[in-house]
Design a protein around this motif. Structure first.
Motif, PDB file in Angstrom:
ATOM      1  N   UNK A 160       0.840  -1.179   0.000  1.00  0.00           N
ATOM      2  CA  UNK A 160       0.000   0.000   0.000  1.00  0.00           C
ATOM      3  C   UNK A 160       0.887   1.245   0.000  1.00  0.00           C
ATOM      4  N   UNK A 161       0.627   2.118  -0.956  1.00  0.00           N
ATOM      5  CA  UNK A 161       1.412   3.344  -1.085  1.00  0.00           C
ATOM      6  C   UNK A 161       0.961   4.353  -0.037  1.00  0.00           C
ATOM      7  N   UNK A 162       1.896   4.750   0.829  1.00  0.00           N
ATOM      8  CA  UNK A 162       1.607   5.791   1.810  1.00  0.00           C
ATOM      9  C   UNK A 162       2.645   6.884   1.671  1.00  0.00           C
ATOM     10  N   UNK A 163       2.172   8.106   1.540  1.00  0.00           N
ATOM     11  CA  UNK A 163       3.033   9.261   1.364  1.00  0.00           C
ATOM     12  C   UNK A 163       2.653  10.331   2.379  1.00  0.00           C
ATOM     13  N   UNK A 164       3.667  10.969   2.951  1.00  0.00           N
ATOM     14  CA  UNK A 164       3.421  12.046   3.900  1.00  0.00           C
ATOM     15  C   UNK A 164       4.265  13.245   3.500  1.00  0.00           C
ATOM     16  N   UNK A 165       3.599  14.349   3.209  1.00  0.00           N
ATOM     17  CA  UNK A 165       4.302  15.584   2.884  1.00  0.00           C
ATOM     18  C   UNK A 165       4.550  16.389   4.161  1.00  0.00           C
ATOM     19  N   UNK A 166       5.638  17.128   4.153  1.00  0.00           N
ATOM     20  CA  UNK A 166       5.944  18.027   5.259  1.00  0.00           C
ATOM     21  C   UNK A 166       6.816  19.151   4.739  1.00  0.00           C
ATOM     22  N   UNK A 178       3.987  35.048  -4.367  1.00  0.00           N
ATOM     23  CA  UNK A 178       2.641  34.872  -3.796  1.00  0.00           C
ATOM     24  C   UNK A 178       1.789  33.873  -4.570  1.00  0.00           C
ATOM     25  N   UNK A 179       1.981  33.798  -5.868  1.00  0.00           N
ATOM     26  CA  UNK A 179       1.196  32.854  -6.671  1.00  0.00           C
ATOM     27  C   UNK A 179       1.628  31.398  -6.473  1.00  0.00           C
ATOM     28  N   UNK A 180       2.673  31.169  -5.707  1.00  0.00           N
ATOM     29  CA  UNK A 180       3.054  29.798  -5.348  1.00  0.00           C
ATOM     30  C   UNK A 180       2.251  29.282  -4.153  1.00  0.00           C
ATOM     31  N   UNK A 181       1.445  30.136  -3.581  1.00  0.00           N
ATOM     32  CA  UNK A 181       0.614  29.738  -2.443  1.00  0.00           C
ATOM     33  C   UNK A 181      -0.353  28.633  -2.827  1.00  0.00           C
ATOM     34  N   UNK A 182      -0.484  27.657  -1.937  1.00  0.00           N
ATOM     35  CA  UNK A 182      -1.415  26.567  -2.182  1.00  0.00           C
ATOM     36  C   UNK A 182      -1.091  25.364  -1.326  1.00  0.00           C
ATOM     37  N   UNK A 183      -1.873  24.329  -1.498  1.00  0.00           N
ATOM     38  CA  UNK A 183      -1.593  23.049  -0.852  1.00  0.00           C
ATOM     39  C   UNK A 183      -0.773  22.208  -1.828  1.00  0.00           C
ATOM     40  N   UNK A 184       0.346  21.704  -1.325  1.00  0.00           N
ATOM     41  CA  UNK A 184       1.257  20.934  -2.152  1.00  0.00           C
ATOM     42  C   UNK A 184       1.108  19.453  -1.821  1.00  0.00           C
ATOM     43  N   UNK A 185       0.974  18.662  -2.869  1.00  0.00           N
ATOM     44  CA  UNK A 185       0.793  17.224  -2.734  1.00  0.00           C
ATOM     45  C   UNK A 185       1.889  16.490  -3.489  1.00  0.00           C
ATOM     46  N   UNK A 186       2.275  15.331  -2.965  1.00  0.00           N
ATOM     47  CA  UNK A 186       3.109  14.431  -3.754  1.00  0.00           C
ATOM     48  C   UNK A 186       2.299  13.186  -4.092  1.00  0.00           C
ATOM     49  N   UNK A 187       2.712  12.539  -5.171  1.00  0.00           N
ATOM     50  CA  UNK A 187       2.006  11.360  -5.655  1.00  0.00           C
ATOM     51  C   UNK A 187       3.021  10.361  -6.177  1.00  0.00           C
ATOM     52  N   UNK A 188       2.673   9.083  -6.139  1.00  0.00           N
ATOM     53  CA  UNK A 188       3.617   8.036  -6.519  1.00  0.00           C
ATOM     54  C   UNK A 188       2.974   7.001  -7.414  1.00  0.00           C
ATOM     55  N   UNK A 189       3.767   6.471  -8.325  1.00  0.00           N
ATOM     56  CA  UNK A 189       3.330   5.343  -9.142  1.00  0.00           C
ATOM     57  C   UNK A 189       4.550   4.549  -9.588  1.00  0.00           C
ATOM     58  N   UNK A 190       4.461   3.251  -9.478  1.00  0.00           N
ATOM     59  CA  UNK A 190       5.566   2.381  -9.821  1.00  0.00           C
ATOM     60  C   UNK A 190       5.787   2.307 -11.323  1.00  0.00           C
ATOM     61  N   UNK A 191       7.064   2.349 -11.703  1.00  0.00           N
ATOM     62  CA  UNK A 191       7.478   2.131 -13.093  1.00  0.00           C
ATOM     63  C   UNK A 191       6.822   3.096 -14.083  1.00  0.00           C
ATOM     64  N   UNK A 197      -1.346  15.433 -16.146  1.00  0.00           N
ATOM     65  CA  UNK A 197      -2.709  14.917 -16.250  1.00  0.00           C
ATOM     66  C   UNK A 197      -2.837  13.503 -15.721  1.00  0.00           C
ATOM     67  N   UNK A 198      -1.742  12.975 -15.206  1.00  0.00           N
ATOM     68  CA  UNK A 198      -1.727  11.558 -14.850  1.00  0.00           C
ATOM     69  C   UNK A 198      -2.420  11.282 -13.532  1.00  0.00           C
ATOM     70  N   UNK A 199      -3.149  10.171 -13.502  1.00  0.00           N
ATOM     71  CA  UNK A 199      -3.816   9.753 -12.265  1.00  0.00           C
ATOM     72  C   UNK A 199      -2.892   8.799 -11.513  1.00  0.00           C
ATOM     73  N   UNK A 200      -2.050   9.347 -10.654  1.00  0.00           N
ATOM     74  CA  UNK A 200      -1.129   8.523  -9.874  1.00  0.00           C
ATOM     75  C   UNK A 200      -1.883   7.570  -8.962  1.00  0.00           C
ATOM     76  N   UNK A 201      -1.203   6.490  -8.623  1.00  0.00           N
ATOM     77  CA  UNK A 201      -1.827   5.475  -7.772  1.00  0.00           C
ATOM     78  C   UNK A 201      -2.028   5.960  -6.346  1.00  0.00           C
TER      79      UNK A 201
END
Length: 125
Positions: A1-7, A88-101, A109-113
């Motif tokens: 199970x892919x678990x990611x934590x941003x900080x 200022x335009x860099x303001x926002x919520x930042x997310x990381x995403x992962x997908x194998x291979x 546009x990709x729907x990461x796992x």
């Protein structure tokens, strides 16, 4: 199970820097592509950068090219997004995403796992 934590998010003045971390658990990052995304208030999520899971290539959207750097630390199972010359335009919520291979083709546009929960970045004086 892919678990990611941003900080690493927070409040920073224009022109300042922050380094975001995306820590993975439950899997090793070596063969995973990691993408960084931002969702600004009232706007759609935007793909910023991607590090490929199949080679050493990295990709950036034009708005962050030359200011942001994506980097892996496989020993720490973490991917970083170093952000400089923040606006200022860099303001926002930042997310990381992962997908194998995955090679980051069309990553914007990709729907990461798997996705993290996000970290808030506010650029303001």
């Amino acid at each position: 199970q892919v678990q990611l934590v941003e900080s690493g998010g927070g409040l920073v003045q224009p022109g300042g820097s922050l380094r975001l971390s995306c820590a993975a658990s439950g899997f090793t990052l070596d063969s995973y592509a990691i993408g960084w995304y931002r969702q600004a208030p009232g706007k759609e999520r935007e793909g910023l950068s991607c590090t490929s899971g199949t080679d050493d290539k990295t990709y950036y959207t034009n708005s962050v090219k030359g200011r942001f750097t994506i980097a892996r630390d496989n020993a720490k199972n973490t991917v970083y997004l170093q952000m400089r010359s923040l606006k200022p335009e860099d303001t926002g919520v930042y997310y990381c995403a992962a997908e194998e291979s995955y090679n980051c083709v069309d990553y914007m546009l990709h729907a990461f796992d798997g996705w993290g929960q996000g970290t808030q970045v506010t650029v303001s004086s």
